[in-house]
Structures are given as C-alpha cells and as structure tokens.
Design a protein around this motif. Structure first.
Motif, short mmCIF file in Angstrom:
data_model
loop_
_atom_site.label_atom_id
_atom_site.label_comp_id
_atom_site.label_asym_id
_atom_site.label_seq_id
_atom_site.Cartn_x
_atom_site.Cartn_y
_atom_site.Cartn_z
N ALA A 133 3.86 -1.30 -12.98
CA ALA A 133 2.59 -0.56 -12.94
C ALA A 133 1.40 -1.51 -13.02
CB ALA A 133 2.54 0.45 -14.07
N GLU A 134 1.50 -2.52 -13.89
CA GLU A 134 0.41 -3.48 -14.03
C GLU A 134 0.28 -4.37 -12.79
OE1 GLU A 134 0.61 -5.69 -17.63
OE2 GLU A 134 0.31 -3.92 -18.92
N LYS A 135 1.38 -4.70 -12.19
CA LYS A 135 1.35 -5.50 -10.96
C LYS A 135 0.57 -4.77 -9.88
CE LYS A 135 2.67 -8.53 -7.82
NZ LYS A 135 2.10 -9.89 -7.77
N ILE A 136 0.82 -3.50 -9.72
CA ILE A 136 0.11 -2.70 -8.71
C ILE A 136 -1.37 -2.57 -9.08
CG2 ILE A 136 -0.07 -0.41 -7.66
CD1 ILE A 136 2.98 -0.16 -8.07
N ALA A 137 -1.64 -2.35 -10.37
CA ALA A 137 -3.03 -2.16 -10.82
C ALA A 137 -3.88 -3.40 -10.58
CB ALA A 137 -3.05 -1.81 -12.30
N ARG A 138 -3.26 -4.57 -10.57
CA ARG A 138 -4.01 -5.83 -10.40
C ARG A 138 -4.01 -6.33 -8.96
NH1 ARG A 138 -1.16 -7.14 -15.45
NH2 ARG A 138 -2.66 -6.96 -17.17
N ASP A 139 -3.50 -5.52 -8.06
CA ASP A 139 -3.42 -5.92 -6.65
C ASP A 139 -4.78 -5.74 -5.97
OD1 ASP A 139 -2.39 -6.62 -4.10
OD2 ASP A 139 -0.48 -5.65 -4.55
N ILE A 140 -4.83 -5.95 -4.66
CA ILE A 140 -6.06 -5.79 -3.89
C ILE A 140 -6.50 -4.33 -3.92
CG2 ILE A 140 -5.56 -7.77 -2.42
CD1 ILE A 140 -4.69 -5.81 -0.24
N GLU A 150 0.83 -1.21 0.00
CA GLU A 150 0.00 0.00 0.00
C GLU A 150 0.86 1.25 0.00
OE1 GLU A 150 -2.47 -0.40 3.42
OE2 GLU A 150 -3.65 -2.05 2.57
N VAL A 151 1.90 1.26 0.83
CA VAL A 151 2.80 2.42 0.90
C VAL A 151 3.50 2.63 -0.44
CG1 VAL A 151 4.90 3.35 1.95
CG2 VAL A 151 3.16 2.27 3.39
N LEU A 152 4.00 1.54 -1.02
CA LEU A 152 4.70 1.65 -2.30
C LEU A 152 3.77 2.20 -3.39
CD1 LEU A 152 7.24 0.97 -4.01
CD2 LEU A 152 6.17 -1.25 -4.49
N ALA A 153 2.55 1.63 -3.49
CA ALA A 153 1.61 2.06 -4.52
C ALA A 153 1.20 3.52 -4.33
CB ALA A 153 0.37 1.16 -4.49
N PHE A 154 1.01 3.91 -3.08
CA PHE A 154 0.60 5.29 -2.80
C PHE A 154 1.67 6.28 -3.25
CE2 PHE A 154 0.13 9.05 -0.09
CZ PHE A 154 -1.19 9.36 -0.34
N GLU A 155 2.93 5.95 -3.00
CA GLU A 155 4.02 6.83 -3.40
C GLU A 155 4.18 6.85 -4.92
OE1 GLU A 155 5.60 8.92 -1.56
OE2 GLU A 155 4.68 8.24 0.31
N HIS A 163 -13.17 -4.02 -8.68
CA HIS A 163 -12.85 -2.89 -7.80
C HIS A 163 -11.86 -1.94 -8.47
CE1 HIS A 163 -8.79 -4.26 -6.69
NE2 HIS A 163 -9.29 -5.47 -6.54
N ALA A 164 -10.96 -2.48 -9.29
CA ALA A 164 -9.98 -1.64 -9.98
C ALA A 164 -10.64 -0.85 -11.11
CB ALA A 164 -8.86 -2.51 -10.54
N ILE A 165 -11.56 -1.49 -11.83
CA ILE A 165 -12.29 -0.78 -12.89
C ILE A 165 -13.12 0.35 -12.29
CG2 ILE A 165 -13.99 -1.02 -14.74
CD1 ILE A 165 -13.17 -3.91 -15.06
N VAL A 173 -4.51 -1.41 -2.37
CA VAL A 173 -3.25 -1.13 -3.05
C VAL A 173 -3.52 -0.46 -4.40
CG1 VAL A 173 -1.17 -2.13 -4.08
CG2 VAL A 173 -2.07 -3.06 -1.94
N SER A 174 -4.37 -1.06 -5.19
CA SER A 174 -4.58 -0.57 -6.56
C SER A 174 -5.45 0.69 -6.63
CB SER A 174 -5.23 -1.66 -7.40
OG SER A 174 -6.55 -1.94 -6.94
N GLY A 175 -6.40 0.83 -5.70
CA GLY A 175 -7.35 1.94 -5.77
C GLY A 175 -6.70 3.31 -5.84
N PRO A 176 -5.93 3.73 -4.81
CA PRO A 176 -5.29 5.05 -4.84
C PRO A 176 -4.37 5.23 -6.05
CG PRO A 176 -5.21 4.12 -2.63
CD PRO A 176 -5.68 3.02 -3.54
N PHE A 177 -3.72 4.15 -6.45
CA PHE A 177 -2.80 4.20 -7.59
C PHE A 177 -3.55 4.48 -8.89
CE2 PHE A 177 -0.51 1.97 -11.04
CZ PHE A 177 0.70 2.64 -10.99
#
Length: 339
Positions: free
Chosen positions: A72-79, A55-60, A108-110, A82-86
């Motif tokens: 970028a795709e790894k983060i986008a497909r996460d929970i 979560e910290v990594l994705a937020f930054e 949830h990502a869409i 993690v993916s939402g704020p990103f």
C-alpha cells in the motif's frame, strides 16, 4: 520475424491484464495462503517499469480493504497517475497509519488525500502541517469534510500571510470563531464581508474590520470636499483595491452621501445621476438591481436601504412624505425578497 515493438506492446498488455486480475483477486475475500502468494505477484507488478501496468494495479487495489502495508505504501509513494486514484479511495490504512504516512508523501499525493470526502481529522491536521500551498488549498476548499479548529489553526499558523489561501479558508461555513478573528484582518475586503455575513460578528469586531483609524483619515479628507473631489478619492481607493462596502457604509453614516453615490456608481458601472435617482427609492426594483450590480452582500444591502431612506428624507419636505414612505417600504420589501 516478429517486430520488437509489437513484442514489447504484447508483453505490456499481458502485464496490464495480469495486474487487473491480481487486483480483483485481492479485493475479494481469499484464503490467507492464496492471498499471500498473489500479493507477492502484486509487489513485482508495483515495481514494473511500465507506468500503465502500475496504474492498472493501483486502480484495482483502491477498493481493497486488506492489503499488505508495504504494498500500500509503495503505491502511495508512486507517481501521480498511480498514487492519485488509489489515495482518493483506499481503505487499506487506518487513520493513524494514514496520518503518519503524510510527511513521507510527495506533494501531489498529499493533495489527493486532501480531496477525500471522508478525510479523518488526524489526516487533515497532517495535511495542514506538511502540505504545501496546493494541497492545503485543496484541504480548505474541501467542503465535504469538517475542518477542526486544530487543523484550521495550523493552516493559519503556516499560511496566515497568504491572502489567496486565507480567502479560500474564509469561504468555509464551519470555522470556529477563534479562527475567524485570527484571519479577518488578513483576507480581502470581499472575504471580510463574507465572514461578517456568515458568522454574525460582533459590532466591535466589525468596527475593527473597517479600520477605525483609516476611516478617520478619509473622513477628514472628504468632509469638506465637493462631490467631484469625493469621486476622485473613491476612484483612487477602488483602483488601489482599498474600497469596500463596509467602508462606504461607515462614511455614508457619518454624513457623506457623495461617497456612497460615487462608490455605487463605480461598482455598478452606472452614472452618478442614475444612482441618485435610484436612491430616491421611487423604483424599488431598480434599487434591488443596483445592489446586485454593485455586488452588495445580503448583510450590507439593508444598510444601504436605511441610508437611502435617511438621505431621501432629508431632502424632501414633510408635506409630500407619504408617497416617499410608501416607496421606501416597497424597496424594503423588494430587498428582503432578493435576499
């Protein structure tokens, strides 16, 4: 001896601090060789078992414009956490890349993408094409973007039978007329009135909205009925959610003042006797309050005013018509002010 739990917490904290530093490093302009090395560290952190670290990594990294595609795709497909704020803010994808990514994402990502204030048309169309009801609802309710005819058409194609979603779509002020004409027969009565008000629909289309055949059936039922029977009809219509102001005006224009009085009484929660008194227009402010209490739109209120003048004139003698005309004029002025 150190407590194992404390040791785990300390390691997690160190990883979270590292994730923050890595993210901030990559956001800034760096030499390619150094960036490549740090991105490898980010890849390891993006696979950490601890949600908080990811979560910290994705937020930054949400503010990082240059980011390796796989990361970028790894983060986008996460929970979602993690993916939402990103996904709400990232500029790491081109419009084409983001559109192609949508079919591979979880719902949830869409939905997060659908809420972006800068959603490109291609991505909006992808959301409309692959999203489920929650994400598509977020898309049509996103009033910070323009919704193209192509994207809106896809929403209607997939969810045209979903009245709740169509009502959300009808609330938009940027729909092409072709879309309005496709959904007007599927939305709720209130949404129909909104569409007619926003898009100034033609008279023939508005007539279709009131369902001419249905009006004929009702008119044949009430034309010879007494006020008590008319009130019973109106009550049944309202209970079954088939009563709307377009229908009321249509029947009142055909000659049923009782239908209008009963409908306004039920909608405003007032006795019919009080409605009749207000419709004399002797108190213009009371007429305006009645329109508000009955949830009459700005478009429909002048029609009610015209009908009130018509019926009041028919029940008054010409001899005392001067005072009545003054009252009607005052009511029209008050109605325009309220609008």
């Amino acid at each position: 001896m150190m407590n194992p739990v404390s040791l785990v917490d300390a390691v997690k904290l160190e990883k979270m601090v590292l994730a923050k530093r890595v993210g901030r490093f990559l956001v800034a302009d760096q030499a390619e060789e150094e960036r490549s090395a740090v991105e490898n560290v980010a890849r390891v952190l993006a696979q950490d078992v601890c949600n908080q670290v990811r979560e910290v990594l994705a937020f930054e990294l949400r503010n990082c414009r240059t980011l390796a595609r796989d990361l970028a795709e790894k983060i986008a497909r996460d929970i979602e956490s993690v993916s939402g704020p990103f996904l709400l803010e990232t500029r790491a994808f081109t419009n084409e890349e983001m559109a192609h990514l949508v079919p591979t994402l979880k719902e949830h990502a869409i939905k997060s993408l659908a809420q972006r204030p800068d959603l490109p048309e291609k991505v909006a169309h992808a959301v409309a094409s692959y999203g489920m009801e929650p994400s598509v609802t977020s898309l049509v309710r996103n009033d910070r973007i323009g919704l193209s005819e192509r994207a809106a058409g896809k929403v209607v194609e997939r969810f045209g039978g979903n009245r709740r979603l169509m009502d959300h779509l009808s609330a938009r002020a940027d729909l092409p007329l072709s879309i309005v004409e496709r959904i007007i027969s599927t939305v709720s009565d209130h949404a129909r009135e909104t569409l007619i008000e926003h898009y100034t629909l033609s008279a023939d289309l508005a007539d279709r909205v009131t369902n001419h055949g249905r009006v004929e059936v009702l008119w044949n039922k009430i034309r010879e009925s007494n006020p008590a029977q008319v009130h019973a009809f109106v009550t049944d219509l309202r209970t079954s959610r088939r009563l709307n102001h377009l229908l009321v005006v249509e029947l009142a224009e055909r000659g049923s003042a009782a239908f209008m009085e009963s409908a306004l009484a039920l909608e405003a929660g007032l006795p019919i006797g009080r409605i009749r008194e207000i419709l004399t227009l002797s108190d213009p402010a009371a007429f305006v309050r009645l329109m508000q209490m009955a949830n009459v739109s700005k478009t429909m209120a002048p029609k009610y005013l015209r009908l009130a003048k018509k019926y009041h004139a028919e029940t008054k003698k010409i001899a005392d018509g001067d005072d009545d005309m003054d009252s009607a004029s005052d009511a029209e002025t008050e109605t325009k002010k309220a609008g």
